[in-house]
Design a protein around this motif. Sequence first.
Motif, short mmCIF file in Angstrom:
data_model
loop_
_atom_site.label_atom_id
_atom_site.label_comp_id
_atom_site.label_asym_id
_atom_site.label_seq_id
_atom_site.Cartn_x
_atom_site.Cartn_y
_atom_site.Cartn_z
N CYS A 1 0.78 -1.23 0.09
CA CYS A 1 -0.05 -0.02 0.01
C CYS A 1 0.91 1.22 -0.07
O CYS A 1 1.84 1.17 0.07
CB CYS A 1 -0.92 0.20 1.23
SG CYS A 1 -0.12 0.12 2.74
N ALA A 2 0.05 2.40 -0.27
CA ALA A 2 0.98 3.72 -0.28
C ALA A 2 1.83 3.99 0.98
O ALA A 2 2.85 4.57 0.54
CB ALA A 2 -0.05 4.72 -0.56
N CYS A 3 1.34 3.56 2.00
CA CYS A 3 2.14 4.19 3.27
C CYS A 3 2.99 3.06 3.78
O CYS A 3 3.82 3.17 4.39
CB CYS A 3 0.94 4.37 4.69
SG CYS A 3 0.32 3.00 5.27
N GLY A 4 2.81 1.84 2.91
CA GLY A 4 4.17 0.71 3.15
C GLY A 4 3.63 -0.13 4.16
O GLY A 4 4.67 -1.10 4.39
N ALA A 5 2.59 0.12 5.06
CA ALA A 5 2.27 -0.75 6.34
C ALA A 5 1.92 -2.17 5.83
O ALA A 5 1.95 -3.12 6.65
CB ALA A 5 1.13 0.12 7.20
N CYS B 1 -4.24 1.13 2.19
CA CYS B 1 -4.93 0.26 3.18
C CYS B 1 -5.79 1.26 4.13
O CYS B 1 -5.83 2.50 3.71
CB CYS B 1 -3.70 -0.29 4.13
SG CYS B 1 -3.04 0.80 5.21
N CYS C 1 -4.00 4.48 5.20
CA CYS C 1 -3.54 5.32 4.43
C CYS C 1 -4.87 5.79 3.07
O CYS C 1 -4.53 6.52 2.48
CB CYS C 1 -2.25 5.15 3.61
SG CYS C 1 -2.26 3.66 2.62
#
Length: 147
Positions: free
Chosen positions: A9-13, A35, A38
């Motif tokens: 996902c964009a925030c990497g989580a 996600c 984000c």
Amino acid sequence: MCMEIKVRCACGAQEASFNLRDHVLPPEVVESLYCPACAEKASFDPARMLRDRDWIIVYDMELARFMMRAKLGIDPQAVTPEFLFDEGYATWKETYPGELEEIEAEKARIVALLKEDPQRYFEELRQWAQARVERLKALGWRKAQRM
Ligand SMILES: [Zn+2]
């Protein structure tokens, strides 16, 4: 026949697994993913995004329309984010991201019964599976609505 890809996902989580049915679409068709943490950063555009509960999938619709026409002769106007998701051309591998891990955890309790009381094990397993589908429907997961 399905190709499986993982997208972060964009925030990497978080990471989600996707199935791409019959190899019609290349992995790049999933342009980005948001996600629940984000998703608010995405300004939602229904022409190229699909929201499933708190997740947002962004599709490269130009690529999708081109490939669907070239490979399957599908009218580009019929190709929408909902179509790509519901027909399995670019959809969650599971019912929702992270489902397999949750299933493992929930099932561990029931599997412990197998040695003690096999009959009760099968009954519990059946009830658990049924209750689970009802719960996912109620939560609003898109794939669960068709189960
Ligand atoms: Zn995220």
